[in-house]
Design a protein around this motif. Structure first.
Motif, mmCIF file in Angstrom:
data_model
loop_
_atom_site.group_PDB
_atom_site.id
_atom_site.type_symbol
_atom_site.label_atom_id
_atom_site.label_comp_id
_atom_site.label_asym_id
_atom_site.label_seq_id
_atom_site.Cartn_x
_atom_site.Cartn_y
_atom_site.Cartn_z
ATOM 1 N N LYS A 10 8.247 104.646 -37.692
ATOM 2 C CA LYS A 10 9.523 105.320 -37.930
ATOM 3 C C LYS A 10 9.840 105.356 -39.421
ATOM 4 O O LYS A 10 10.326 106.364 -39.931
ATOM 5 C CB LYS A 10 10.644 104.602 -37.169
ATOM 6 N N ILE A 14 10.472 108.681 -41.732
ATOM 7 C CA ILE A 14 11.668 108.875 -42.558
ATOM 8 C C ILE A 14 11.261 109.202 -43.995
ATOM 9 O O ILE A 14 11.826 110.096 -44.636
ATOM 10 C CB ILE A 14 12.561 107.621 -42.517
ATOM 11 N N VAL A 30 17.267 112.212 -38.432
ATOM 12 C CA VAL A 30 16.997 111.830 -37.042
ATOM 13 C C VAL A 30 16.278 112.967 -36.314
ATOM 14 O O VAL A 30 15.301 112.734 -35.580
ATOM 15 C CB VAL A 30 18.308 111.474 -36.306
ATOM 16 N N VAL A 46 17.550 104.858 -37.246
ATOM 17 C CA VAL A 46 17.325 105.584 -38.502
ATOM 18 C C VAL A 46 18.300 105.102 -39.576
ATOM 19 O O VAL A 46 17.925 104.885 -40.730
ATOM 20 C CB VAL A 46 17.467 107.107 -38.287
#
Length: 204
Positions: A10, A14, A30, A46
Motif C-alpha cells: 500500500k 501511495i 485512495v 491511506v
C-alpha cells in the motif's frame, strides 16, 4: 507477516500515486491506490500511511512531499525535482531498514536538485570530497596582525637579490667576478679576484 507485506504494498502504491506529480487529496489517492490494488482500500489506512511518509522526521521521502491545507482537507504534492526518482528509489526512501532501503545521502548525490530540500543533511561521499578539493585549491589566507604587511611586501629589490645569492663560496666568487666585469664595460676583461671567507685572524 502477511499484514506487513500488504502494508508495504500500500505504501508503494501511495508513492506511485504521488509520483504522478499531481496535487492530490487523500480521497483521490485512495481511489488511485484501490484501482491499482484491484480492491477497495480503506481511507483510514491511506490517511495513516500519508501521515507517516509526509513526516520528514519519520520518513526521508517526507522531505520532498508538500502537504498543504485545501478546501476539503489536506492536499499532497511531490516536489518537481523528486519526480525524477524511480518508484523503487522513492519507495526506498520510506524504509528504515532492509535491502530495498534507498539511503538519503545517496539520493542527494544522485539527484543534486533535491539538496535544497534537505539543507540540514551533511554532505558525504563524492559531494563532500569535491567540495573539500575546491576549498583546498583556493588556499588558506595568511593570518597576520591587522596593519602588518604581507611577508613579501615592502622587501627591497636589493635585499631580494641578496637573499637569492647562493651560500656556496665558489658560486659567490663567480657572481662577483661577473658583476665587476660588467661594471668595467667589458665582460671579456681578464681580472683576478680572490675572495676569502672565514673568521678574521688576529694580527700580531
Amino acid at each position: 507477516m502477511k499484514k506487513k507485506t500488504e502494508s508495504k504494498s500500500k505504501s508503494r502504491l501511495i508513492v506511485a500515486a504521488l509520483l504522478t506529480g499531481k496535487t492530490l487529496t487523500s480521497g483521490e489517492i485512495v481511489l488511485m491506490v484501490s484501482k491499482a490494488a484491484k480492491k477497495k482500500i480503506k481511507i483510514q489506512d491511506v490517511a495513516s500511511m500519508l501521515s507517516k511518509i509526509t513526516d520528514s522526521k519519520r520518513c526521508d521521502l517526507g522531505l520532498f512531499i508538500r502537504k498543504n491545507k485545501g478546501e476539503n482537507g489536506f492536499v499532497y504534492t511531490m516536489v518537481e525535482e523528486a519526480l525524477a526518482l524511480t518508484e523503487d528509489k522513492a519507495y526506498g526512501l520510506t524504509l528504515k531498514i532492509g535491502p530495498d532501503k534507498y539511503v538519503l545521502e545517496e539520493a542527494l548525490e544522485d539527484f543534486p536538485g533535491l539538496r535544497k530540500y534537505a539543507k540540514s543533511v551533511p554532505e558525504t561521499g563524492k559531494t563532500a570530497v569535491e567540495k573539500t578539493v575546491k576549498e583546498t585549491a583556493k588556499g588558506t589566507p595568511e593570518k597576520r596582525h591587522p596593519g602588518r604587511p604581507p611577508k613579501s611586501a615592502g622587501l627591497p629589490k636589493a635585499a631580494k637579490a641578496v637573499a637569492d645569492v647562493p651560500s656556496d663560496a665558489k658560486a659567490l666568487e663567480e657572481l662577483l667576478l661577473r658583476m665587476i666585469r660588467k661594471a668595467a664595460g667589458n665582460e671579456d676583461m681578464d681580472l683576478v679576484v680572490k675572495v676569502s671567507f672565514g673568521p678574521e685572524k688576529n694580527k700580531k
